[in-house]
Scaffold this motif. Structure first.
Motif, mmCIF file in Angstrom:
data_model
loop_
_atom_site.group_PDB
_atom_site.id
_atom_site.type_symbol
_atom_site.label_atom_id
_atom_site.label_comp_id
_atom_site.label_asym_id
_atom_site.label_seq_id
_atom_site.Cartn_x
_atom_site.Cartn_y
_atom_site.Cartn_z
ATOM 1 N N CYS A 149 22.763 59.032 40.301
ATOM 2 C CA CYS A 149 22.261 60.382 39.709
ATOM 3 C C CYS A 149 21.370 60.168 38.791
ATOM 4 O O CYS A 149 21.303 60.738 37.612
ATOM 5 N N ARG A 150 20.358 59.418 38.764
ATOM 6 C CA ARG A 150 19.251 59.117 38.047
ATOM 7 C C ARG A 150 18.345 60.312 37.983
ATOM 8 O O ARG A 150 18.099 60.951 39.101
ATOM 9 N N PRO A 151 18.128 61.037 36.682
ATOM 10 C CA PRO A 151 17.369 62.267 36.657
ATOM 11 C C PRO A 151 16.024 62.328 37.166
ATOM 12 O O PRO A 151 15.373 63.243 37.356
ATOM 13 N N ASP A 152 15.211 61.188 37.176
ATOM 14 C CA ASP A 152 13.752 61.154 37.493
ATOM 15 C C ASP A 152 13.436 60.147 38.584
ATOM 16 O O ASP A 152 12.375 59.597 38.596
ATOM 17 N N VAL A 153 14.057 60.591 39.669
ATOM 18 C CA VAL A 153 13.716 59.532 40.988
ATOM 19 C C VAL A 153 12.798 60.446 41.845
ATOM 20 O O VAL A 153 13.004 61.691 42.152
ATOM 21 N N VAL A 154 11.701 59.925 42.103
ATOM 22 C CA VAL A 154 10.858 60.581 43.310
ATOM 23 C C VAL A 154 10.739 59.696 44.437
ATOM 24 O O VAL A 154 10.290 58.691 44.704
ATOM 25 N N PRO A 155 11.591 60.246 45.312
ATOM 26 C CA PRO A 155 11.552 59.602 46.903
ATOM 27 C C PRO A 155 10.301 59.696 47.521
ATOM 28 O O PRO A 155 10.442 60.429 48.595
ATOM 29 N N SER A 156 9.514 58.837 47.266
ATOM 30 C CA SER A 156 8.097 59.087 47.993
ATOM 31 C C SER A 156 7.979 58.793 49.539
ATOM 32 O O SER A 156 7.198 58.701 50.420
ATOM 33 N N ALA A 157 9.193 58.019 49.931
ATOM 34 C CA ALA A 157 9.476 57.372 51.324
ATOM 35 C C ALA A 157 10.376 58.600 52.150
ATOM 36 O O ALA A 157 10.559 58.547 53.165
ATOM 37 N N ASP A 158 10.718 59.665 51.360
ATOM 38 C CA ASP A 158 11.381 60.702 52.162
ATOM 39 C C ASP A 158 10.676 61.937 52.712
ATOM 40 O O ASP A 158 9.849 62.563 52.023
ATOM 41 N N TYR A 159 10.784 61.885 54.048
ATOM 42 C CA TYR A 159 9.755 62.939 54.845
ATOM 43 C C TYR A 159 10.237 64.600 54.229
ATOM 44 O O TYR A 159 9.184 65.109 54.012
ATOM 45 N N ILE A 160 11.101 64.845 54.417
ATOM 46 C CA ILE A 160 11.740 66.124 54.095
ATOM 47 C C ILE A 160 11.005 66.716 52.662
ATOM 48 O O ILE A 160 10.503 67.655 52.435
ATOM 49 N N PHE A 161 11.415 65.625 51.633
ATOM 50 C CA PHE A 161 10.674 65.924 50.242
ATOM 51 C C PHE A 161 9.363 66.078 50.139
ATOM 52 O O PHE A 161 8.672 67.058 49.743
ATOM 53 N N LYS A 162 8.523 65.181 51.088
ATOM 54 C CA LYS A 162 6.962 65.059 50.981
ATOM 55 C C LYS A 162 6.543 66.468 51.833
ATOM 56 O O LYS A 162 5.665 67.083 51.429
ATOM 57 N N LYS A 163 7.301 67.037 52.937
ATOM 58 C CA LYS A 163 6.969 68.166 53.858
ATOM 59 C C LYS A 163 6.939 69.583 52.713
ATOM 60 O O LYS A 163 6.260 70.158 52.602
ATOM 61 N N GLU A 164 8.208 69.348 51.972
ATOM 62 C CA GLU A 164 8.381 70.480 51.014
ATOM 63 C C GLU A 164 7.459 70.553 50.001
ATOM 64 O O GLU A 164 7.001 71.508 49.549
ATOM 65 N N LEU A 165 7.184 69.409 49.717
ATOM 66 C CA LEU A 165 6.058 69.311 48.445
ATOM 67 C C LEU A 165 4.876 69.711 48.685
ATOM 68 O O LEU A 165 3.986 70.526 48.049
ATOM 69 N N GLN A 166 4.390 69.474 49.867
ATOM 70 C CA GLN A 166 2.883 69.636 50.529
ATOM 71 C C GLN A 166 3.105 71.239 50.763
ATOM 72 O O GLN A 166 2.139 71.908 50.243
ATOM 73 N N GLN A 167 4.052 71.842 51.296
ATOM 74 C CA GLN A 167 4.161 73.295 51.274
ATOM 75 C C GLN A 167 4.016 73.955 49.916
ATOM 76 O O GLN A 167 3.344 74.919 49.887
ATOM 77 N N LEU A 168 5.000 73.700 49.069
ATOM 78 C CA LEU A 168 5.041 74.203 47.761
ATOM 79 C C LEU A 168 3.974 74.268 46.931
ATOM 80 O O LEU A 168 3.501 75.067 46.351
ATOM 81 N N LEU A 169 3.197 73.027 47.065
ATOM 82 C CA LEU A 169 1.813 73.060 46.103
ATOM 83 C C LEU A 169 0.427 73.215 47.120
ATOM 84 O O LEU A 169 -0.643 73.075 46.575
ATOM 85 N N GLN A 170 0.803 73.493 48.603
ATOM 86 C CA GLN A 170 -0.297 73.888 49.196
ATOM 87 C C GLN A 170 -1.146 72.676 49.419
ATOM 88 O O GLN A 170 -2.418 72.954 49.319
ATOM 89 N N LEU A 171 -0.710 71.557 49.762
ATOM 90 C CA LEU A 171 -1.686 70.374 49.752
ATOM 91 C C LEU A 171 -2.227 70.408 51.132
ATOM 92 O O LEU A 171 -1.492 70.882 52.102
ATOM 93 N N PRO A 172 -3.364 69.824 51.429
ATOM 94 C CA PRO A 172 -3.749 69.736 52.798
ATOM 95 C C PRO A 172 -3.035 69.028 53.792
ATOM 96 O O PRO A 172 -3.363 69.068 55.026
#
Length: 207
Positions: A149-172
């Motif tokens: 439960c570390r509060p500031d983890v960014v799982p850059s290898a996680d596909y679901i997170f990356k896909k949601e981040l792309q949609q949230l920030l409207q990345l190309p």
């Protein structure tokens, strides 16, 4: 044991500093994640080794058989008390048996000292665990976030997170590590919380 953060503080921070996130916070708060007991650390990471390249139902069945063989929670000492043939008999492949035995030995010999994880930085834990064959970046990031439960983890290898981040920030396109670190910087030091909320949104929208 690592302490569970006060997620409500993170909610307040995100409401004030991340204009794109309040709707997610309001919809999915409070975050229920709690730090696991240190006796569970080895089993959590071992699950990551065994589950690689396997369907979830297959890896779950293997873990259940392993627990029946060595006991629960799974301890590294218990792994080393059994022979490779016993692990092969429950369906584990030789490569993963080797990884599992190497990991157990490293923990028993204190090359990986899980008792000190509570006092170590995320980067220190990651550096230690990456020495273990079979433990990749994604598994370690999931352990930091869901296990410790570390509060500031960014799982850059996680596909679901990356896909949601792309949609949230409207990345190309799906963002890579460098861009992920850049665009999530305003959410520091509560990026784990954002990840969890994005996962909840993905679960809901994909039903």
């Amino acid at each position: 044991m690592c302490q569970t953060p006060d997620w409500s503080l993170g909610d307040n921070y995100l409401r004030e500093n991340a204009p794109e996130l309040p709707s997610l916070v309001e919809k999915y708060s409070p975050c229920p994640l709690k730090a696991k007991d240190k006796e569970e650390y080895f089993g959590i990471l071992l699950t990551g080794i065994i589950a690689q390249q396997l369907p979830p139902e297959v890896s779950q069945e293997l873990m259940q058989k392993l627990e029946q063989l060595v006991g629960k929670p799974i301890r590294p000492e218990a792994i080393l008390e059994h022979h490779s043939e016993e692990f092969a008999a429950i369906g584990l492949r030789q490569q993963k048996i080797t990884y599992m035995l190497d990991f157990a030995k490293a923990v028993v010999e204190k090359q990986i000292d899980m008792d000190k994880f509570a006092d170590m930085a995320d980067s220190q834990i990651t550096k230690q665990l990456l020495q273990i064959r079979g433990l990749g970046q994604w598994t370690i990031e999931m352990f930091l976030l869901l296990g410790l439960c570390r509060p500031d983890v960014v799982p850059s290898a996680d596909y679901i997170f990356k896909k949601e981040l792309q949609q949230l920030l409207q990345l190309p396109e799906l963002p890579k590590r460098g861009l992920i670190n850049k665009v999530t910087e305003p959410w520091r030091p509560w990026r784990s919380l954002v990840v969890w909320y994005l996962w909840q949104h993905a679960n809901e929208t994909n039903k």
